[in-house]
Design a protein around this motif. Structure first.
Motif, PDB file in Angstrom:
ATOM      1  N   LEU A 148       0.825  -1.209   0.000  1.00 23.23           N
ATOM      2  CA  LEU A 148       0.000   0.000   0.000  1.00 23.23           C
ATOM      3  C   LEU A 148       0.860   1.260   0.000  1.00 23.23           C
ATOM      4  N   LYS A 149       1.919   1.266   0.774  1.00 23.90           N
ATOM      5  CA  LYS A 149       2.773   2.445   0.884  1.00 23.90           C
ATOM      6  C   LYS A 149       3.313   2.856  -0.484  1.00 23.90           C
ATOM      7  N   GLN A 150       3.794   1.891  -1.253  1.00 23.84           N
ATOM      8  CA  GLN A 150       4.313   2.203  -2.586  1.00 23.84           C
ATOM      9  C   GLN A 150       3.232   2.788  -3.481  1.00 23.84           C
ATOM     10  N   ALA A 151       2.028   2.227  -3.402  1.00 20.17           N
ATOM     11  CA  ALA A 151       0.932   2.709  -4.249  1.00 20.17           C
ATOM     12  C   ALA A 151       0.560   4.141  -3.901  1.00 20.17           C
ATOM     13  N   VAL A 152       0.421   4.428  -2.611  1.00 19.29           N
ATOM     14  CA  VAL A 152       0.031   5.775  -2.186  1.00 19.29           C
ATOM     15  C   VAL A 152       1.109   6.787  -2.549  1.00 19.29           C
ATOM     16  N   GLU A 153       2.371   6.428  -2.344  1.00 20.25           N
ATOM     17  CA  GLU A 153       3.453   7.372  -2.598  1.00 20.25           C
ATOM     18  C   GLU A 153       3.692   7.608  -4.081  1.00 20.25           C
ATOM     19  N   GLN A 154       3.163   6.728  -4.928  1.00 17.53           N
ATOM     20  CA  GLN A 154       3.261   6.940  -6.368  1.00 17.53           C
ATOM     21  C   GLN A 154       2.311   8.039  -6.822  1.00 17.53           C
ATOM     22  N   GLY A 155       1.266   8.273  -6.036  1.00 14.13           N
ATOM     23  CA  GLY A 155       0.253   9.250  -6.412  1.00 14.13           C
ATOM     24  C   GLY A 155       0.693  10.682  -6.160  1.00 14.13           C
ATOM     25  N   ASP A 156      -0.201  11.593  -6.480  1.00  9.09           N
ATOM     26  CA  ASP A 156       0.044  13.025  -6.319  1.00  9.09           C
ATOM     27  C   ASP A 156       0.074  13.380  -4.832  1.00  9.09           C
ATOM     28  N   GLU A 157       1.132  14.050  -4.398  1.00 13.09           N
ATOM     29  CA  GLU A 157       1.259  14.419  -2.988  1.00 13.09           C
ATOM     30  C   GLU A 157       0.188  15.413  -2.554  1.00 13.09           C
TER      31      GLU A 157
END
Length: 233
Positions: A148-157
């Protein structure tokens, strides 16, 4: 009128080229011929009206008569979906959030995910079919992440981060759904989000929302979540 797809690199100033299965379907199933009018999208917001110059099962050349660039959808939605073990249900989730209007689909292995194989090509095919069926000109990007962490951090901050959570009722967060223009929406796998995943989301100032009194399957929850924020309801 049916909507066909060709990637942006097959579109020129005056002509475009439809290849592969799209051309085969156009010629063999729909029986289009030289001179027929067709509408085509590149999946990046552009819609083309054209006339067929030549039609073969492997490639079809089209003269561009007009082109229209669709206004970018608002709000922008990134769907983070926990992996589903059964392939047909995962494809269903991708299909439905594409029809509703997800801009990006990030699949992640959650702490409670069961081991599952993944074929991105089948998911991309499901998304393409859903885009055309819904007469949309936006094809979502599909990506796969280890957690999940990788997926969220790939998105727009700058995106508002909101997760579906069956353990609460109502909405636990401080964000205005009507004012936000960019959402990252999280739906856990069949086993739900783990405590560690919830704590991570809280550290990112995520809001948590209930999708109703009934417990939903992941693919259903993804569709409900996407629709709620796409239509701001």
């Amino acid at each position: 009128m049916n909507l066909f797809f060709t990637p942006p690199d097959r579109v020129g100033e005056k002509e475009l080229l439809i290849e592969g299965q799209e051309s085969s379907h156009l010629v063999k199933v729909l029986r289009h011929r030289q001179g027929d009018l067709v509408q085509v999208t590149d999946g990046s917001g552009n819609l083309f009206q054209g006339s067929i110059i030549s039609a073969r099962s492997d490639s079809t050349r089209v003269t561009i008569l007009s082109r229209e660039t669709k206004q970018k959808r608002s709000p922008s939605i990134t769907m983070c979906i926990g992996m589903i073990r059964k392939r047909d249900r995962l494809e269903y989730a991708v299909e439905k959030v594409t029809e509703i209007g997800a801009d990006r689909i990030y699949l992640f292995h959650g702490d409670h995910s069961e081991k599952a194989g993944l074929r991105i090509d089948r998911l991309e095919s499901a998304a393409l079919s859903a885009m055309k069926q819904s007469l949309s000109c936006w094809l979502p990007v599909i990506s796969h992440f280890k957690n999940l962490k990788q997926a969220v951090e790939q998105g727009d901050e700058t995106a508002v981060l909101i997760a579906a959570d069956e353990t609460i009722s109502g909405f636990d967060g401080c964000y205005s759904v009507t004012q936000s223009e960019n959402f990252t929406l999280v739906v856990g796998p069949e086993g739900g989000l783990s405590e560690a995943e919830r704590n991570y989301l809280k550290s990112r100032d995520a809001g948590f929302i209930s999708l109703g009194a009934n417990r939903l399957r992941t693919e259903t929850a993804a569709a409900v979540m996407c629709d709620r924020f796409r239509n701001r309801c």
